[in-house]
Design a protein around this motif. Structure first.
Motif, PDB file in Angstrom:
ATOM      1  N   VAL A  91       1.661  -4.154   8.544  1.00  0.00           N
ATOM      2  CA  VAL A  91       2.897  -3.444   8.196  1.00  0.00           C
ATOM      3  C   VAL A  91       2.564  -2.074   7.606  1.00  0.00           C
ATOM      4  O   VAL A  91       1.480  -1.857   7.051  1.00  0.00           O
ATOM      5  CB  VAL A  91       3.748  -4.263   7.196  1.00  0.00           C
ATOM      6  N   ARG A  92       3.517  -1.157   7.727  1.00  0.00           N
ATOM      7  CA  ARG A  92       3.393   0.167   7.159  1.00  0.00           C
ATOM      8  C   ARG A  92       4.605   0.450   6.262  1.00  0.00           C
ATOM      9  O   ARG A  92       5.647  -0.207   6.386  1.00  0.00           O
ATOM     10  CB  ARG A  92       3.300   1.223   8.275  1.00  0.00           C
ATOM     11  N   VAL A  93       4.439   1.438   5.399  1.00  0.00           N
ATOM     12  CA  VAL A  93       5.481   1.780   4.430  1.00  0.00           C
ATOM     13  C   VAL A  93       6.041   3.151   4.772  1.00  0.00           C
ATOM     14  O   VAL A  93       5.284   4.098   5.050  1.00  0.00           O
ATOM     15  CB  VAL A  93       4.919   1.786   2.990  1.00  0.00           C
ATOM     16  N   TYR A  94       7.364   3.254   4.753  1.00  0.00           N
ATOM     17  CA  TYR A  94       8.028   4.531   5.018  1.00  0.00           C
ATOM     18  C   TYR A  94       7.782   5.481   3.855  1.00  0.00           C
ATOM     19  O   TYR A  94       8.019   5.144   2.684  1.00  0.00           O
ATOM     20  CB  TYR A  94       9.524   4.294   5.196  1.00  0.00           C
ATOM     21  N   ALA A  95       7.292   6.691   4.157  1.00  0.00           N
ATOM     22  CA  ALA A  95       6.965   7.683   3.121  1.00  0.00           C
ATOM     23  C   ALA A  95       7.698   8.997   3.344  1.00  0.00           C
ATOM     24  O   ALA A  95       7.259  10.048   2.869  1.00  0.00           O
ATOM     25  CB  ALA A  95       5.459   7.913   3.094  1.00  0.00           C
ATOM     26  N   PRO A 130       0.362  -0.033   3.109  1.00  0.00           N
ATOM     27  CA  PRO A 130       0.802  -0.516   1.801  1.00  0.00           C
ATOM     28  C   PRO A 130      -0.348  -0.502   0.804  1.00  0.00           C
ATOM     29  O   PRO A 130      -1.518  -0.639   1.190  1.00  0.00           O
ATOM     30  CB  PRO A 130       1.274  -1.944   2.090  1.00  0.00           C
ATOM     31  N   ARG A 131      -0.028  -0.323  -0.460  1.00  0.00           N
ATOM     32  CA  ARG A 131      -1.071  -0.300  -1.496  1.00  0.00           C
ATOM     33  C   ARG A 131      -1.700  -1.678  -1.679  1.00  0.00           C
ATOM     34  O   ARG A 131      -2.820  -1.784  -2.174  1.00  0.00           O
ATOM     35  CB  ARG A 131      -0.486   0.205  -2.812  1.00  0.00           C
ATOM     36  N   ARG A 132      -0.963  -2.699  -1.324  1.00  0.00           N
ATOM     37  CA  ARG A 132      -1.521  -4.052  -1.270  1.00  0.00           C
ATOM     38  C   ARG A 132      -0.691  -4.848  -0.276  1.00  0.00           C
ATOM     39  O   ARG A 132       0.396  -4.425   0.131  1.00  0.00           O
ATOM     40  CB  ARG A 132      -1.518  -4.718  -2.646  1.00  0.00           C
ATOM     41  N   GLU A 133      -1.176  -6.019   0.093  1.00  0.00           N
ATOM     42  CA  GLU A 133      -0.445  -6.841   1.049  1.00  0.00           C
ATOM     43  C   GLU A 133       0.788  -7.492   0.401  1.00  0.00           C
ATOM     44  O   GLU A 133       0.844  -7.675  -0.817  1.00  0.00           O
ATOM     45  CB  GLU A 133      -1.354  -7.934   1.619  1.00  0.00           C
ATOM     46  N   ILE A 134       1.741  -7.843   1.247  1.00  0.00           N
ATOM     47  CA  ILE A 134       2.874  -8.653   0.805  1.00  0.00           C
ATOM     48  C   ILE A 134       2.362 -10.055   0.483  1.00  0.00           C
ATOM     49  O   ILE A 134       1.629 -10.655   1.275  1.00  0.00           O
ATOM     50  CB  ILE A 134       3.946  -8.753   1.903  1.00  0.00           C
ATOM     51  N   HIS A 188       6.524   0.050  -1.369  1.00  0.00           N
ATOM     52  CA  HIS A 188       5.276  -0.695  -1.458  1.00  0.00           C
ATOM     53  C   HIS A 188       5.514  -2.051  -2.112  1.00  0.00           C
ATOM     54  O   HIS A 188       6.261  -2.156  -3.095  1.00  0.00           O
ATOM     55  CB  HIS A 188       4.235   0.099  -2.248  1.00  0.00           C
ATOM     56  N   PRO A 189       4.899  -3.104  -1.600  1.00  0.00           N
ATOM     57  CA  PRO A 189       5.110  -4.446  -2.153  1.00  0.00           C
ATOM     58  C   PRO A 189       4.865  -4.498  -3.661  1.00  0.00           C
ATOM     59  O   PRO A 189       3.901  -3.912  -4.171  1.00  0.00           O
ATOM     60  CB  PRO A 189       4.088  -5.296  -1.400  1.00  0.00           C
ATOM     61  N   GLY A 190       5.785  -5.174  -4.347  1.00  0.00           N
ATOM     62  CA  GLY A 190       5.652  -5.388  -5.778  1.00  0.00           C
ATOM     63  C   GLY A 190       6.197  -4.294  -6.654  1.00  0.00           C
ATOM     64  O   GLY A 190       6.192  -4.429  -7.883  1.00  0.00           O
TER      65      GLY A 190
END
Length: 428
Positions: free
Chosen positions: A128-132, A145-149, A201-203
């Motif tokens: 997965v990727r994060v919208y920036a 992502p800075r870490r996994e889900i 980002h997750p969390g």
């Protein structure tokens, strides 16, 4: 809502709010005494008389005894069918805590740990990727992502999934992917959802979305059973919840409540059955974990009573006590400050698929309740809660959209009486 309707509702709720709850030294220390019963009766009736809902029902069990049940108004206004305790309603997101229980049964078996990456069991989410934001040409900018889900993220809504078409940048992509199409299996849902960039980002934030549907996929993968079959075999049948299901059989559809939509002026309009009941009158491929079940007052109360009894009811052990305690423990760290609309529920954090009250109400205007309670609600304004301190469980059913939290505020005040701060921080 007309001025007259507001007046009817306002007078009834004012009288209810002005009746203080008796202390626990009275009426054998029970919450639902004669005064509370009168308050609840008048509140439910006011909901109907004011035109705020077509029908309303409630069931409360305290210390293992049924202390309140009532149904007023109409389940189907046009057909003249009254609301009863046997009425079947769409519980929408009150499906989520049931999914959470299913997942935590597998946790007890050692099938996973809460901080395991989701991709360990659902590789669809490995990349997965994060919208920036967007680049100069308007194309989306994506980053890793800075870490996994993790599975914990799924259970507390911190996974980062897009939540709707209005989400900046990713909303239109979610709409195009259409992961929750009823024709999708849970695997197809996951494949489509994983292709949509994360909103954050997750969390790092709390955002209510499709996380619990991914939990349903995990139940399916970890158990080797179709999700609906798992629910039936491991939760519904052991608890005697024969009326809780995705598809309402033809012979029971005369008990299925109509769904109403309230306009800005207070007018109730029936949502056409072919739209309102589309999911529950056909066996679709999708068996979502986040919505879709129908139930009755008594059926859902059996689920709630299992939770207040620390995982057991009438000899059926569904969860271990420590697992119920884990579900009812706030899982949100202080670093998660962006919590969307969760604060509108009151002084709460979020556990495993339930909101958890962590502080008493800060004022009489907030939702009433007791520290340690856990609860959730549904899009058609249904509600349940578990109050371990008083060994009390409550189920409240209406079928009205858009979601009306003021109904819950009034119902809670009717149950507990007007909020008065207490030295022990418990409220009441």
């Amino acid at each position: 809502m007309s001025r007259t309707q507001y007046l009817i509702l306002g007078v009834a709720l004012f009288l209810s709010a002005c009746t203080l709850a008796k202390s626990r030294d009275d009426s054998d220390g029970r919450v639902v005494d004669a005064a509370a019963t009168a308050r609840i009766d008048s509140t439910l009736q006011a909901f109907v008389d004011s035109g705020r809902v077509a029908g309303a029902s409630a069931l409360i069990v305290e210390r293992g005894e049924e202390v309140y049940v009532n149904a007023v108004g109409m389940a189907d206004r046009e057909a003249g069918d009254p609301m009863t305790r046997e009425t079947i309603v769409q519980i929408f997101s009150m499906t989520k805590p049931i999914t959470g229980v299913a997942l935590m049964q597998l946790y007890e078996e050692g099938a996973f740990q809460l901080d395991d990456p989701v991709s360990k069991y659902a590789p669809e989410f490995a990349d997965v990727r994060v919208y920036a934001g967007e680049d100069a040409s308007g194309a989306p900018v994506l980053e890793p992502p800075r870490r996994e889900i993790t599975i914990r993220d799924l259970t507390r809504h911190t996974a980062g999934f897009a939540t709707g078409p209005a989400d900046p940048g990713v909303g239109p992509l979610l709409q195009a992917a259409d992961p929750m199409n009823f024709e999708n299996t849970l695997t197809e849902m996951a494949e489509r959802l994983a292709g949509v960039p994360l909103l954050f980002h997750p969390g790092e934030r709390w955002a209510y979305g499709p996380s619990v549907d991914v939990q349903a996929l995990l139940v399916e993968r970890l158990s080797g059973q179709p999700f609906d079959q798992y629910l039936r075999e491991h939760i519904f049948d052991p608890l005697g919840m024969a009326q809780t299901r995705y598809v309402v059989p033809e012979g029971d559809r005369d008990r299925l409540a109509a769904l109403y939509r309230r306009s800005d002026d207070g007018t109730l309009a029936r949502v056409p059955d072919e739209q309102a009941h589309a999911f529950n009158t056909r066996d679709w491929a999708l068996t979502p974990g986040g919505f879709g079940l129908t139930s009755t007052l008594d059926d859902y109360m059996r689920f709630a009573r299992m939770l207040v009894n620390e995982g057991e009811l009438d000899g059926a052990r569904i969860l271990e006590p420590e697992t119920v305690d884990l579900m009812a423990t706030d899982q949100l760290p202080d670093s998660v400050t962006d919590r969307s609309w969760l604060p509108s529920k009151g002084q709460v954090g979020f556990g495993i698929d339930v909101a958890v009250r962590v502080r008493p109400p800060a004022s009489a205007e907030e939702n009433n309740g007791v520290v340690g309670e856990f609860f959730w609600d549904g899009a058609a304004s249904t509600l349940f809660w578990v109050d371990p301190a008083n060994e009390l469980t409550a189920v409240f059913f209406v079928q009205v959209m858009p979601f009306d939290g003021q109904l819950h505020k009034a119902f809670r005040d009717a149950v507990y009486g007007r909020y008065v701060p207490s030295d022990d921080g418990a409220g009441r």
